[in-house]
Scaffold this motif. Structure first.
Motif, PDB file in Angstrom:
ATOM      1  N   ASP A  41      34.061  37.754  30.766  1.00 38.04           N
ATOM      2  CA  ASP A  41      35.060  36.862  31.053  1.00 38.04           C
ATOM      3  C   ASP A  41      36.309  37.646  31.432  1.00 38.04           C
ATOM      4  OD1 ASP A  41      33.680  34.419  30.490  1.00 38.04           O
ATOM      5  OD2 ASP A  41      33.611  35.396  28.622  1.00 38.04           O
ATOM      6  N   ALA A  42      36.714  38.764  30.799  1.00 30.56           N
ATOM      7  CA  ALA A  42      38.048  39.493  31.023  1.00 30.56           C
ATOM      8  C   ALA A  42      37.972  40.164  32.393  1.00 30.56           C
ATOM      9  CB  ALA A  42      38.376  40.541  30.015  1.00 30.56           C
ATOM     10  N   LEU A  43      36.655  40.685  32.795  1.00 31.00           N
ATOM     11  CA  LEU A  43      36.352  41.571  34.105  1.00 31.00           C
ATOM     12  C   LEU A  43      36.509  40.139  35.074  1.00 31.00           C
ATOM     13  CD1 LEU A  43      33.468  43.547  32.934  1.00 31.00           C
ATOM     14  CD2 LEU A  43      35.441  44.356  33.674  1.00 31.00           C
ATOM     15  N   VAL A  44      35.935  39.096  34.755  1.00 31.92           N
ATOM     16  CA  VAL A  44      36.221  38.059  35.846  1.00 31.92           C
ATOM     17  C   VAL A  44      37.604  37.548  36.230  1.00 31.92           C
ATOM     18  CG1 VAL A  44      35.722  35.792  36.596  1.00 31.92           C
ATOM     19  CG2 VAL A  44      33.637  37.244  35.616  1.00 31.92           C
ATOM     20  N   GLU A  45      38.290  37.380  34.994  1.00 31.56           N
ATOM     21  CA  GLU A  45      39.577  37.024  34.946  1.00 31.56           C
ATOM     22  C   GLU A  45      40.527  37.889  35.722  1.00 31.56           C
ATOM     23  OE1 GLU A  45      42.542  34.017  34.842  1.00 31.56           O
ATOM     24  OE2 GLU A  45      40.255  33.828  33.978  1.00 31.56           O
ATOM     25  N   LEU A  46      40.379  39.123  35.387  1.00 32.89           N
ATOM     26  CA  LEU A  46      41.009  40.263  36.002  1.00 32.89           C
ATOM     27  C   LEU A  46      40.638  40.261  37.695  1.00 32.89           C
ATOM     28  CD1 LEU A  46      43.152  42.323  35.338  1.00 32.89           C
ATOM     29  CD2 LEU A  46      41.398  43.938  34.854  1.00 32.89           C
ATOM     30  N   GLY A  47      39.415  40.111  38.115  1.00 38.60           N
ATOM     31  CA  GLY A  47      38.906  40.378  39.225  1.00 38.60           C
ATOM     32  C   GLY A  47      39.534  39.178  40.188  1.00 38.60           C
ATOM     33  N   ILE A  48      39.803  37.929  39.339  1.00 36.29           N
ATOM     34  CA  ILE A  48      40.402  36.886  40.174  1.00 36.29           C
ATOM     35  C   ILE A  48      41.938  37.097  40.390  1.00 36.29           C
ATOM     36  CG2 ILE A  48      41.258  34.410  39.711  1.00 36.29           C
ATOM     37  CD1 ILE A  48      38.491  34.022  38.295  1.00 36.29           C
ATOM     38  N   CYS A  49      42.476  37.782  39.371  1.00 38.99           N
ATOM     39  CA  CYS A  49      43.928  38.147  39.696  1.00 38.99           C
ATOM     40  C   CYS A  49      44.124  39.132  40.643  1.00 38.99           C
ATOM     41  CB  CYS A  49      44.526  39.051  38.410  1.00 38.99           C
ATOM     42  SG  CYS A  49      44.578  37.945  36.888  1.00 38.99           S
ATOM     43  N   TYR A  50      43.010  40.125  40.943  1.00 37.42           N
ATOM     44  CA  TYR A  50      43.185  41.022  42.015  1.00 37.42           C
ATOM     45  C   TYR A  50      42.975  40.409  43.330  1.00 37.42           C
ATOM     46  CZ  TYR A  50      44.521  45.260  39.241  1.00 37.42           C
ATOM     47  OH  TYR A  50      44.997  45.919  38.301  1.00 37.42           O
ATOM     48  N   TYR A  51      42.037  39.333  43.382  1.00 35.87           N
ATOM     49  CA  TYR A  51      41.549  38.886  44.503  1.00 35.87           C
ATOM     50  C   TYR A  51      42.446  37.944  45.017  1.00 35.87           C
ATOM     51  CZ  TYR A  51      38.068  37.207  48.002  1.00 35.87           C
ATOM     52  OH  TYR A  51      37.681  36.683  49.265  1.00 35.87           O
ATOM     53  N   SER A  52      43.238  37.260  44.167  1.00 34.68           N
ATOM     54  CA  SER A  52      44.289  36.053  44.693  1.00 34.68           C
ATOM     55  C   SER A  52      45.564  36.884  44.687  1.00 34.68           C
ATOM     56  CB  SER A  52      44.296  34.905  43.523  1.00 34.68           C
ATOM     57  OG  SER A  52      44.715  35.590  42.467  1.00 34.68           O
ATOM     58  N   GLY A  53      45.819  37.993  44.161  1.00 33.54           N
ATOM     59  CA  GLY A  53      47.405  38.535  43.824  1.00 33.54           C
ATOM     60  C   GLY A  53      48.177  37.936  42.649  1.00 33.54           C
ATOM     61  N   TYR A  54      47.531  37.303  41.885  1.00 32.52           N
ATOM     62  CA  TYR A  54      48.047  36.700  40.694  1.00 32.52           C
ATOM     63  C   TYR A  54      48.437  37.932  39.712  1.00 32.52           C
ATOM     64  CZ  TYR A  54      48.944  33.209  36.733  1.00 32.52           C
ATOM     65  OH  TYR A  54      49.566  32.559  35.908  1.00 32.52           O
ATOM     66  N   TRP A  55      49.747  38.113  39.435  1.00 32.43           N
ATOM     67  CA  TRP A  55      50.070  39.049  38.321  1.00 32.43           C
ATOM     68  C   TRP A  55      50.020  40.325  38.918  1.00 32.43           C
ATOM     69  CZ3 TRP A  55      47.413  37.003  33.422  1.00 32.43           C
ATOM     70  CH2 TRP A  55      48.158  36.122  32.895  1.00 32.43           C
ATOM     71  N   VAL A  56      49.152  40.902  39.922  1.00 30.94           N
ATOM     72  CA  VAL A  56      49.225  42.010  40.496  1.00 30.94           C
ATOM     73  C   VAL A  56      48.959  42.160  42.010  1.00 30.94           C
ATOM     74  CG1 VAL A  56      47.880  42.843  38.580  1.00 30.94           C
ATOM     75  CG2 VAL A  56      46.683  41.996  40.379  1.00 30.94           C
ATOM     76  N   PRO A  57      49.142  43.196  42.743  1.00 33.44           N
ATOM     77  CA  PRO A  57      48.931  42.968  43.970  1.00 33.44           C
ATOM     78  C   PRO A  57      47.484  42.702  44.748  1.00 33.44           C
ATOM     79  CG  PRO A  57      50.244  45.079  43.645  1.00 33.44           C
ATOM     80  CD  PRO A  57      49.745  44.258  42.388  1.00 33.44           C
TER      81      PRO A  57
END
Length: 188
Positions: free
Chosen positions: A104-120
């Motif tokens: 779940d953390a891997l997916v959530e972090l992947g979503i962050c990187y895919y969408s640019g949420y909290w990270v580039p």
């Protein structure tokens, strides 16, 4: 991927119906269900987090390096249920849980990187995270990888395989797969 099923599993862990009660595991399932827009899981999760001793228990498990608890606290922050952590702490918790291979953390972090949420935005890193989660058995990660590949314009033969995979996931109750298929069929 079924928000109703995930909510029911969370409720079982919250109340200890047929399983040992575990508020952190209940939180995990409620967060998953919330991710899939369950109408009830955010309410149940919010109520549970307001119980006396909930955050003491969560902090105790995070301090003991429990990766699920670490992910849960990051998830509570991400969904706006809790506001005790800074954005940097939340992202750190998410990274720490991902490093310990919590799907779940891997997916959530992947979503962050895919969408640019909290990270580039970093699609390659997002795909890598989704693949790690898929390899650990995450159906959501598998569905998200199909979505990414379809968005990237797979050839017709490759798209057919992806669509078949999505149709199987949709048949198994994945709301995400159903939404992706609906969009795919609408746009052709």
């Amino acid at each position: 991927g079924s928000p109703e099923a995930l909510t029911l599993i969370g409720r079982r862990y919250e109340l200890g119906v047929g399983v040992k009660p575990d508020l952190v595991t209940a939180s995990l399932y409620y967060l998953r269900a919330t991710h899939f827009e369950s109408p009830w899981s955010p309410v149940l999760l919010w109520r549970m987090t307001r119980r006396e001793g909930y955050f003491s228990l969560l902090k105790q498990r995070v301090d003991a390096q429990d990766p699920v608890a670490t992910y849960v606290w990051a998830g509570l922050e991400a969904f706006g249920i809790d506001h005790q952590l800074t954005q940097e702490q939340t992202l750190g918790f998410l990274n720490r849980a991902a490093e310990q291979n919590i799907p779940d953390a891997l997916v959530e972090l992947g979503i962050c990187y895919y969408s640019g949420y909290w990270v580039p935005v970093d699609h390659e890193r997002a795909i890598s995270l989704f693949k790690r989660a898929r390899d650990l058995g995450s159906r959501e990660a598998e569905v998200r990888l199909c979505m990414v590949e379809l968005r990237n314009g797979m050839q017709t033969s490759g798209a057919n395989v992806l669509v078949q995979s999505l149709e199987k996931a949709e048949g198994d109750g994945s709301v995400l797969a159903q939404a992706i298929l609906g969009n795919y069929y609408q746009k052709g």
